[in-house]
Design an enzyme around this catalytic site. Sequence first.
Site, mmCIF file in Angstrom:
data_model
loop_
_atom_site.group_PDB
_atom_site.id
_atom_site.type_symbol
_atom_site.label_atom_id
_atom_site.label_comp_id
_atom_site.label_asym_id
_atom_site.label_seq_id
_atom_site.Cartn_x
_atom_site.Cartn_y
_atom_site.Cartn_z
ATOM 1 N N CYS A 301 86.248 62.438 81.609
ATOM 2 C CA CYS A 301 85.443 62.896 80.464
ATOM 3 C C CYS A 301 85.975 62.395 79.125
ATOM 4 O O CYS A 301 85.218 61.854 78.306
ATOM 5 C CB CYS A 301 85.329 64.417 80.471
ATOM 6 S SG CYS A 301 86.872 65.306 80.146
ATOM 7 N N HIS A 349 87.026 69.850 78.919
ATOM 8 C CA HIS A 349 85.898 68.937 79.131
ATOM 9 C C HIS A 349 85.249 68.596 77.797
ATOM 10 O O HIS A 349 85.283 69.375 76.853
ATOM 11 C CB HIS A 349 84.869 69.568 80.070
ATOM 12 C CG HIS A 349 83.797 68.608 80.492
ATOM 13 N ND1 HIS A 349 84.053 67.507 81.273
ATOM 14 C CD2 HIS A 349 82.461 68.562 80.216
ATOM 15 C CE1 HIS A 349 82.935 66.839 81.479
ATOM 16 N NE2 HIS A 349 81.956 67.453 80.839
ATOM 17 N N HIS A 361 77.808 62.620 79.561
ATOM 18 C CA HIS A 361 79.215 62.908 79.860
ATOM 19 C C HIS A 361 79.561 62.442 81.265
ATOM 20 O O HIS A 361 78.684 62.134 82.081
ATOM 21 C CB HIS A 361 79.505 64.407 79.699
ATOM 22 C CG HIS A 361 78.832 65.293 80.715
ATOM 23 N ND1 HIS A 361 79.379 66.470 81.172
ATOM 24 C CD2 HIS A 361 77.646 65.176 81.354
ATOM 25 C CE1 HIS A 361 78.574 67.042 82.046
ATOM 26 N NE2 HIS A 361 77.515 66.283 82.169
#
Length: 389
Positions: A301, A349, A361
């Site tokens: 991420c 994240h 993402h």
Amino acid sequence: MAPHRKPRPAGTRMAGIRTPGLATAALTSVALLSQTANAAPPADDKPSLEEVEKKVDDLYRQAESATEKYNAVKEKTTKQRTRVGTLLDEVAQRTQKLNEARERLGSFAAAQYRTGASAPDTTTFLLADSPQDYFDQTQLMSRLTDHQKDAVDAYVTEQADTTTKRQEASQSLETLTESQSALKTAKATVQHKLATARELLSKLTAEEKARLAAIEKEKQAAADRKAEELARQQAAAAQQAAQQDSASGTGSTSGSTGPSGSSGSAGSSYSTKAGKALAFARAQIGKPYVWGATGPGSYDCSGFTQAVWKAAGVTLPRTTYDQVNAGTTVSLSNIQPGDLVFFYDDISHVGLYVGNGMMIHAPKPGAYVREESIFYDGESAIHSVVRPA
């Protein structure tokens, strides 16, 4: 019944016969025991599908959190390895200079021995062939002594510097060893979390996997509805602001603001950079999530968001923990395309906002870079929004 005799309580035994109350209780117990004996054997503590889903999600989150820790340790280890290399090079250079200083010092000592240069005294004067010879010898000795003193000073200095650099290199090597050990531990943690998640999923039947997919689909639908709601709110707010500008006569030239929340060229500059970041992000859709990866073939991420903004000319730190501080925090209601959305209390994240409540993402192991609602795990999962440029 004689007045001195007390009545027996209900349910006591009378001449081998139970009273109706006790008999009823006994029959009920027998019936329950019979039902238990005839019932199917208990399950082997197999968790429900909902429990499996929650456990797998938790494991993926823990793996992602461990991945960010791994990234941080890896970055530290890389820097430390570079530091050690630099120090070892400096030690080698200092050692060479020390050897040269030692050789220079030795050459002066040899020259003194060959010329007989020593401290002047009466004997030297008497042995000289002439006063001029004595003068020449003492001048030579004086020059050699001055040069020798310089050589000694240089040697001592180089020796001290070399010792210092060696100590620094030794300490850096110890730190590097510790970092490499921590890196190994972090890597093992990630692998363990992922292996546990895969094991849980492997035990599901085809029917359970289908049900799990249906649950995920419903969660995505709910997240999409929430994203649409945010898009409507933002559109209504923009329309209201435009009406207020029109009513006040300010128009778009003086009162309007760009995506960065500032008027004029600052907003335009952010829009330009964000446009480049978004274009790069869309080109990465479909590439796999791989923990610790920074592209170009795969990403985790934070590796993804770092690469995205690098394409726009903006350098972001490697981890989510640092990226969350690399810009200006804005409210969710003021979120703009290009902003970074961070998730969970441990900031494990991050995604790139693209507008209309959606982001691009690298979601989790086993998945691919994709566009998804920022509410994919509920609004409460959103930690903060940061504008990086």
